[in-house]
Design an enzyme around this catalytic site. Structure first.
Site, PDB file in Angstrom:
ATOM      1  N   SER A 168     -42.351  42.167  63.885  1.00 26.56           N
ATOM      2  CA  SER A 168     -42.761  41.022  64.685  1.00 26.56           C
ATOM      3  C   SER A 168     -43.673  41.500  65.800  1.00 26.56           C
ATOM      4  O   SER A 168     -43.827  42.694  66.021  1.00 26.56           O
ATOM      5  CB  SER A 168     -41.522  40.302  65.226  1.00 26.56           C
ATOM      6  OG  SER A 168     -41.870  39.077  65.809  1.00 26.56           O
ATOM      7  N   ASN A 193     -47.505  44.269  68.053  1.00 28.08           N
ATOM      8  CA  ASN A 193     -48.281  43.785  69.177  1.00 28.08           C
ATOM      9  C   ASN A 193     -49.740  44.118  68.882  1.00 28.08           C
ATOM     10  O   ASN A 193     -50.041  45.212  68.411  1.00 28.08           O
ATOM     11  CB  ASN A 193     -47.818  44.484  70.465  1.00 28.08           C
ATOM     12  CG  ASN A 193     -48.568  43.997  71.674  1.00 28.08           C
ATOM     13  OD1 ASN A 193     -49.756  44.267  71.821  1.00 28.08           O
ATOM     14  ND2 ASN A 193     -47.879  43.282  72.535  1.00 28.08           N
ATOM     15  N   ILE A 230     -40.240  45.499  66.479  1.00 29.18           N
ATOM     16  CA  ILE A 230     -41.074  44.485  67.116  1.00 29.18           C
ATOM     17  C   ILE A 230     -42.017  45.125  68.124  1.00 29.18           C
ATOM     18  O   ILE A 230     -41.714  46.188  68.672  1.00 29.18           O
ATOM     19  CB  ILE A 230     -40.177  43.415  67.795  1.00 29.18           C
ATOM     20  CG1 ILE A 230     -40.985  42.214  68.271  1.00 29.18           C
ATOM     21  CG2 ILE A 230     -39.346  44.014  68.909  1.00 29.18           C
ATOM     22  CD1 ILE A 230     -40.137  41.031  68.712  1.00 29.18           C
ATOM     23  N   CYS A 231     -43.144  44.479  68.349  1.00 26.50           N
ATOM     24  CA  CYS A 231     -44.121  44.842  69.378  1.00 26.50           C
ATOM     25  C   CYS A 231     -44.684  46.240  69.125  1.00 26.50           C
ATOM     26  O   CYS A 231     -45.377  46.448  68.147  1.00 26.50           O
ATOM     27  CB  CYS A 231     -43.485  44.710  70.761  1.00 26.50           C
ATOM     28  SG  CYS A 231     -44.664  44.783  72.121  1.00 26.50           S
ATOM     29  N   ALA A 232     -44.389  47.205  69.975  1.00 25.01           N
ATOM     30  CA  ALA A 232     -44.838  48.585  69.762  1.00 25.01           C
ATOM     31  C   ALA A 232     -43.906  49.330  68.814  1.00 25.01           C
ATOM     32  O   ALA A 232     -44.252  50.399  68.305  1.00 25.01           O
ATOM     33  CB  ALA A 232     -44.926  49.321  71.096  1.00 25.01           C
TER      34      ALA A 232
END
Length: 192
Positions: free
Chosen positions: A148, A122, A101-103
């Protein structure tokens, strides 16, 4: 019982780690926290989490999947650690679940497993994703890879991991218990 290994590096994003851990445990998944060093790992907001094991332990390949929370510093460390890269490749090549998720997807990009897949991250890390088709959906499943976008999408990410582990009924129950299904039904009435 399904089992997930969560990799924690200094500077991990706390919401992305703790919310996913909580959702998975509510769904009956055994979650083991793995650090790259000592037992205590400090997140990006200076919250310290105690890991269950470390990256040099045996048995790290005996899980149904692996999860990488984001946080710029934490994700960069995961990306640059060859032991982590080897684990990610193993899980992917074994057909097990690989979630980030994200980075966190930058660590997946480094392994080369994103070629031909569709992923998200992200928005600040979109330029780091070169080998995959990019989606702006909150949660994306492509083969055995689940990605995500950010802290705010961690709850739906955790629910999707449950579904991808074959725990659809558990995911529905957790969603109801946490009132996530209520929020989604009534989102026009709720102001951020």
């Amino acid at each position: 019982m399904k089992r997930i290994l969560v990799l924690l590096a200094e500077g991990f994003e706390e919401t992305e780690a703790v919310t996913a851990i909580d959702v998975l445990r509510r769904g009956g998944v055994e979650v083991v926290l793995c650090s790259l060093g000592g037992k205590l790992v400090e997140g990006s907001r200076h919250i310290v989490i105690q890991a269950d094991t470390d990256i040099n332990s045996s048995g790290l390949k005996d899980f149904d999947g692996i999860y990488l929370p984001g946080g710029t510093k934490g994700a960069t460390t995961l990306r640059d650690d060859e032991r982590v890269q080897e684990l990610i490749r193993y899980y992917h090549d074994s057909g097990k679940k690989v979630a980030a998720i994200c980075a966190g997807p930058i660590a997946l990009e480094r392994t080369g497993i994103l070629k031909g897949e569709t992923v998200t991250s992200n928005p600040d890390f979109r330029s780091h994703i070169k080998d995959a088709d990019y989606s702006e959906d909150p949660v994306v499943v492509s083969g055995n890879i689940i990605t995500s976008r950010a802290a705010g999408t961690t709850l739906p990410m955790g629910l999707e991991i449950l579904r991808q582990l074959g725990l659809t009924e558990k995911a529905e129950q957790v969603s109801k218990d946490m009132l996530f299904d209520f929020l989604m039904t009534n989102k026009e009435k709720i102001k951020a």
